[in-house]
Design a protein around this motif. Structure first.
Motif, PDB file in Angstrom:
ATOM      1  N   GLY A 110       0.784  -1.308  -0.200  1.00 37.48           N
ATOM      2  CA  GLY A 110       0.039   0.143  -0.050  1.00 37.48           C
ATOM      3  C   GLY A 110       0.837   1.360  -0.089  1.00 37.48           C
ATOM      4  O   GLY A 110       1.090   1.951  -1.035  1.00 37.48           O
ATOM      5  N   ALA A 111       1.364   1.396   1.406  1.00 41.26           N
ATOM      6  CA  ALA A 111       2.447   2.568   1.231  1.00 41.26           C
ATOM      7  C   ALA A 111       3.638   2.450   0.376  1.00 41.26           C
ATOM      8  O   ALA A 111       4.170   3.630  -0.236  1.00 41.26           O
ATOM      9  N   ASP A 112       4.089   1.427   0.555  1.00 43.91           N
ATOM     10  CA  ASP A 112       5.512   0.969  -0.474  1.00 43.91           C
ATOM     11  C   ASP A 112       5.143  -0.374  -0.985  1.00 43.91           C
ATOM     12  O   ASP A 112       4.273  -1.119  -0.710  1.00 43.91           O
ATOM     13  N   THR A 113       6.085  -0.767  -2.095  1.00 45.76           N
ATOM     14  CA  THR A 113       6.049  -2.064  -2.707  1.00 45.76           C
ATOM     15  C   THR A 113       7.379  -2.474  -2.270  1.00 45.76           C
ATOM     16  O   THR A 113       8.388  -1.811  -2.165  1.00 45.76           O
ATOM     17  N   LEU A 114       7.475  -3.824  -1.721  1.00 47.58           N
ATOM     18  CA  LEU A 114       8.874  -4.615  -1.773  1.00 47.58           C
ATOM     19  C   LEU A 114       8.973  -5.237  -2.664  1.00 47.58           C
ATOM     20  O   LEU A 114       8.333  -6.079  -3.383  1.00 47.58           O
ATOM     21  N   VAL A 115      10.191  -5.000  -3.246  1.00 43.87           N
ATOM     22  CA  VAL A 115      10.871  -5.595  -4.424  1.00 43.87           C
ATOM     23  C   VAL A 115      11.793  -6.293  -4.075  1.00 43.87           C
ATOM     24  O   VAL A 115      12.798  -6.271  -3.283  1.00 43.87           O
ATOM     25  N   LEU A 116      11.781  -7.530  -4.571  1.00 42.65           N
ATOM     26  CA  LEU A 116      12.670  -8.672  -4.095  1.00 42.65           C
ATOM     27  C   LEU A 116      13.864  -8.658  -5.272  1.00 42.65           C
ATOM     28  O   LEU A 116      13.464  -9.087  -6.608  1.00 42.65           O
ATOM     29  N   VAL A 117      15.130  -8.353  -5.191  1.00 46.99           N
ATOM     30  CA  VAL A 117      16.150  -8.709  -6.343  1.00 46.99           C
ATOM     31  C   VAL A 117      17.307  -9.514  -5.559  1.00 46.99           C
ATOM     32  O   VAL A 117      17.340  -9.847  -4.679  1.00 46.99           O
ATOM     33  N   ARG A 118      18.318  -9.734  -6.652  1.00 41.52           N
ATOM     34  CA  ARG A 118      19.381 -10.690  -6.131  1.00 41.52           C
ATOM     35  C   ARG A 118      20.807  -9.898  -6.534  1.00 41.52           C
ATOM     36  O   ARG A 118      21.102  -9.200  -7.423  1.00 41.52           O
ATOM     37  N   MET A 119      21.608  -9.884  -5.117  1.00 40.74           N
ATOM     38  CA  MET A 119      22.714  -9.107  -5.251  1.00 40.74           C
ATOM     39  C   MET A 119      23.758 -10.317  -4.652  1.00 40.74           C
ATOM     40  O   MET A 119      23.470 -10.838  -3.701  1.00 40.74           O
ATOM     41  N   ASN A 120      24.810 -10.483  -5.494  1.00 41.16           N
ATOM     42  CA  ASN A 120      25.809 -11.424  -4.996  1.00 41.16           C
ATOM     43  C   ASN A 120      25.048 -12.847  -4.806  1.00 41.16           C
ATOM     44  O   ASN A 120      25.524 -13.745  -4.240  1.00 41.16           O
ATOM     45  N   GLY A 121      24.030 -13.166  -5.708  1.00 43.42           N
ATOM     46  CA  GLY A 121      23.508 -14.191  -5.411  1.00 43.42           C
ATOM     47  C   GLY A 121      22.367 -14.536  -4.524  1.00 43.42           C
ATOM     48  O   GLY A 121      21.901 -15.366  -4.221  1.00 43.42           O
ATOM     49  N   GLN A 122      22.189 -13.350  -3.591  1.00 46.82           N
ATOM     50  CA  GLN A 122      21.473 -13.606  -2.485  1.00 46.82           C
ATOM     51  C   GLN A 122      20.232 -12.639  -2.704  1.00 46.82           C
ATOM     52  O   GLN A 122      20.280 -11.615  -3.030  1.00 46.82           O
ATOM     53  N   GLU A 123      19.314 -13.083  -1.929  1.00 47.43           N
ATOM     54  CA  GLU A 123      18.019 -12.287  -2.059  1.00 47.43           C
ATOM     55  C   GLU A 123      17.732 -10.984  -1.099  1.00 47.43           C
ATOM     56  O   GLU A 123      18.549 -10.916  -0.025  1.00 47.43           O
ATOM     57  N   VAL A 124      17.592 -10.012  -1.863  1.00 45.94           N
ATOM     58  CA  VAL A 124      17.601  -8.523  -1.136  1.00 45.94           C
ATOM     59  C   VAL A 124      16.366  -8.010  -1.503  1.00 45.94           C
ATOM     60  O   VAL A 124      15.609  -8.046  -2.522  1.00 45.94           O
ATOM     61  N   ASN A 125      15.750  -7.384  -0.136  1.00 47.25           N
ATOM     62  CA  ASN A 125      14.438  -6.892  -0.140  1.00 47.25           C
ATOM     63  C   ASN A 125      14.554  -5.376  -0.533  1.00 47.25           C
ATOM     64  O   ASN A 125      15.600  -4.735   0.230  1.00 47.25           O
ATOM     65  N   CYS A 126      13.986  -4.629  -1.258  1.00 50.74           N
ATOM     66  CA  CYS A 126      13.994  -3.166  -1.347  1.00 50.74           C
ATOM     67  C   CYS A 126      12.693  -2.501  -1.200  1.00 50.74           C
ATOM     68  O   CYS A 126      11.750  -3.115  -1.569  1.00 50.74           O
ATOM     69  N   ARG A 127      12.702  -1.302  -0.545  1.00 42.54           N
ATOM     70  CA  ARG A 127      11.265  -0.686  -0.428  1.00 42.54           C
ATOM     71  C   ARG A 127      11.244   0.380  -1.399  1.00 42.54           C
ATOM     72  O   ARG A 127      11.927   1.634  -1.291  1.00 42.54           O
ATOM     73  N   VAL A 128      10.284   0.342  -2.379  1.00 43.86           N
ATOM     74  CA  VAL A 128      10.481   1.370  -3.533  1.00 43.86           C
ATOM     75  C   VAL A 128       8.906   1.994  -3.409  1.00 43.86           C
ATOM     76  O   VAL A 128       7.973   1.461  -2.921  1.00 43.86           O
ATOM     77  N   ASP A 129       8.778   3.281  -4.076  1.00 50.62           N
ATOM     78  CA  ASP A 129       7.459   3.775  -4.392  1.00 50.62           C
ATOM     79  C   ASP A 129       6.557   2.771  -5.220  1.00 50.62           C
ATOM     80  O   ASP A 129       6.798   2.295  -6.252  1.00 50.62           O
TER      81      ASP A 129
END
Lengths: 311, 369
Positions: B319-338
């Protein structure tokens, strides 16, 4: 929209699948399984209650007969010295039995609830008397209380020559021996009820009371025991109807004697109906006992059902 | 109102050590939260403070008086329990006044006190009801009322809100905070909910395995976690942990981050001095989801900001943010974006990484570097 309508009307038009015979049998099975019980209850409980009620208004002697005599049997019943003794005994017996069982059961439960060792074993020991039939209890206590072979003789043989404990053969005290035996048999069961109640008390309530500054005694008298009120009530109901029905214990222990000094209504009813050829009066006494039980049970059932609705 | 000092408190049941040397100095009027996963010893510590359990060793003092072996009733504390622990056979008025009656206060004083507390918590209309006739939130208020009635030196709250539904929990949380601001009494509050801890506390003690991992203000604990456990426990969604190699690039210590086959070199922040001496070693980079965002142009000039492209794997709108899952160094990373900047799964999105708030942990011990 129109499409939806069409499809739903189509669904309505689909005929319900015909019931197979197996489905029909499955529907009937619960009723079939329950019906014998229903028949037995209707005939042997309510049918016989009704028959006894009918007989209490007839001139039945050894065998049932159907000459109606109105309230005659009830009048003769309450003019009968022995019935009044039996009622008086029931009053003493029921009062002492219920009160002592409740107090002793609660006390045992509280003591057992102190996180002691071997609690399981002790609990079983206290519950064991419940596993015996009243006849066995009566016989065992008859031997123990017998002045010639039991407790009195034993204590005297230890050297206390003047020791006397002859309640069993003393007409003034014989009813109290029935109380002793009945308490021995039932207090363990009451203890189990109370123990279950005590275990249901939230631990943090006790902690809260400790922090509030209450002593252990105060915690029990002001918080825990009052919260056991439903348990008191259930225990009272069970003990009350055990007391009113009491027959086998008194018969095995004292046989209603000496004389009629420990007579109880149930013994009276049995003897008049089946050994004294006074079935009409016997039936009347049975009805009085039934009404007493109902007088206790109805408020209980009422409160139980009301609580359920409340939930 | 009083200070509370806990010195070297240990507690064990037979062979099980629950508390392994707890030290806390709590100032007069502080709101302290003990937080940690279940089984960390926080409730045991609370019971030791209350005196419901004896400590195996160590000492506890309230207002500079040693109360280690004083009975609970003489410690002048009040406690609110998770199950509320109201006396079921008494009505609300009796529940509140019970402790006062036990202490043999005069009748009119008790009546005044009950009125004061009832007004404070807005439960005047409930005074004649039994606990069984109250809703969860009302019981919660009554339980607090009972604690407030004696005006003790210290209040103890043992997970008081965990039996309430989510909406009521938030309301009661605010009320507890208001109450503390009004009364200014020392409060020790146990919870396993890190949001409750963050919102209520003056200082948070994060516990695990019978040790206090970190004891500090909420922001301190959040921004400067003492170890990987604290970093992961506080904050939701929790901090991202990425194994990275420290390398030397253009006279700066950087970390190596491979995203979608492209290797990025991101500078370590100025304040993280020690990680700069670890060139050539692998460390754990800790970075919170809100430090990896969509591109916000006017942040570009901030030091430590880097742009990276990454393929979106999963999106979770809140709602307020969208959590985007990406991969860095082969590991899962959560990002909080508009929400309006978020790309669909499979698409490439440009993210803005704020290394200025990054922290580093030792790979083996999990301790902060």
């Amino acid at each position: 929209m129109s499409q939806t309508l069409t499809s739903s009307s189509q669904a309505v038009r689909t005929p319900a699948p015909a019931r197979s015979p197996a489905d029909r049998i499955a529907q009937w099975i619960p009723k079939l399984v329950l019906s014998p019980t229903l028949v037995i209850v209707v005939v042997f409980f309510y049918g016989f209650i009704f028959w006894t009620g009918l007989l209490s208004f007839t001139n039945s002697r050894m065998l049932p007969s159907y000459g109606l005599v109105g309230w005659d049997n009830y009048v003769r019943l309450f003019n009968n010295e022995r019935w009044l003794v039996a009622l008086g005994n029931l009053g003493i017996y029921a009062f002492l039995f219920i009160v002592i069982c409740l107090v002793l059961g609660l006390l045992l439960a509280i003591l057992l609830d102190q996180k002691i060792r071997a609690e399981g074993a002790l609990r079983t020991i206290y519950l064991y008397p419940m596993a015996l039939s009243f006849i066995v209890t009566g016989t065992v206590w008859k031997w123990m209380l017998n002045p010639q072979v039991g407790l009195e003789q034993f204590v005297q043989s230890l050297g206390w020559e003047s020791f006397q404990f002859d309640w069993l053969v003393n007409p003034d005290f014989s009813i109290y021996t029935v109380v002793i035996a009945a308490v021995w048999q039932s207090s363990g069961f009451v203890m189990a009820l109370f123990l279950a109640g005590l275990r249901g008390v939230d631990d943090s309530i006790i902690k809260a009371a400790q922090i509030d500054g209450a002593s252990r005694f105060t915690i029990y008298t002001r918080i825990i025991i009052p919260s056991l009120r439903p348990v008191f009530f259930s225990a009272f109901i069970m003990l009350a109807h055990i007391a009113i029905k009491s027959f086998d214990l008194a018969l095995a222990l004292t046989g209603g004697g000496p004389g009629i000094s420990s007579d109880l209504p149930a013994i009276f009813m049995y003897q008049l109906s089946f050994t004294r050829n006074q079935m009409g009066i016997g039936a009347a006494s049975a009805m009085i006992m039934l009404l007493t039980v109902i007088a206790i049970l109805v408020p209980y059932l009422y409160s139980e059902l009301r609580v359920k609705k409340h939930d | 109102m009083a200070s509370l000092n806990i010195e070297n408190v240990e507690k064990s049941f037979d062979q099980t050590h629950i508390l392994k040397g707890i030290n806390m100095d709590i100032r007069d009027g502080e709101f302290i939260i003990l937080v940690g996963p279940s089984g960390c010893g926080k409730s045991t510590l609370m019971n030791c403070i209350a005196g419901l359990e004896d400590v195996t060793s160590g000492s506890i003092s309230i207002a500079n008086q040693d109360i280690t072996s004083v009975l609970p009733k003489n410690r002048d504390i009040a406690m609110v329990f998770q199950s509320y622990a109201l006396y079921p056979n008494m009505n609300v008025r009796k529940n509140i006044s019970f402790g006062l009656e036990i202490r043999k206060l005069p009748k009119d004083v008790i009546a005044n006190e009950v009125d004061r507390v009832a007004k404070l918590l807005q439960i005047e209309h409930l005074l004649d009801r039994k606990p069984g006739q109250l809703s969860g939130g009302q019981r919660q208020r009554v339980a607090m009322g009972r604690a407030l009635a004696r005006q003790p030196k210290i209040y103890l709250f043992d997970e008081p809100l965990s039996n309430l539904d989510a909406k009521l929990r938030v309301e009661m949380r605010t009320e507890i905070k208001k109450l503390h601001q009004r009364l200014g009494t020392t409060i020790v509050y146990v919870t396993h909910d890190q949001i409750e801890a963050m919102t209520l506390a003056d200082r948070i003690a994060v516990m695990k395995d019978g040790h206090i991992q970190q004891f500090g203000s909420p922001q301190e604990v959040y921004d400067n976690p003492a170890n990987r456990f604290v970093a992961g426990f506080m904050g939701s969604p929790s901090m991202n942990f990425i194994e990275v190699l420290v390398v030397q690039k253009q006279d700066r210590a950087c970390i190596e981050l491979a995203i979608d086959g492209i290797t990025h070199y991101l500078p370590t922040p100025d304040q993280e001095q020690r990680v700069r001496q670890m060139v050539g070693q692998t460390v754990i980079l800790g970075i919170r989801p809100e430090q990896i965002t969509h591109v916000i142009p006017h942040y570009d000039d901030n030091p430590g900001i880097a742009r990276v492209d990454a393929t979106v794997e999963v999106i979770e709108p809140t709602g307020a943010d969208t959590l985007v899952l990406v991969r860095m160094n082969g590991q899962e990373v959560n990002c909080r974006v508009d929400p309006y900047e978020a790309r669909q799964p499979g698409q490439v999105m440009t993210l803005m990484l704020n290394m200025g708030k990054a922290v580093f942990f030792d790979v083996d011990s999990g301790e902060r570097i």
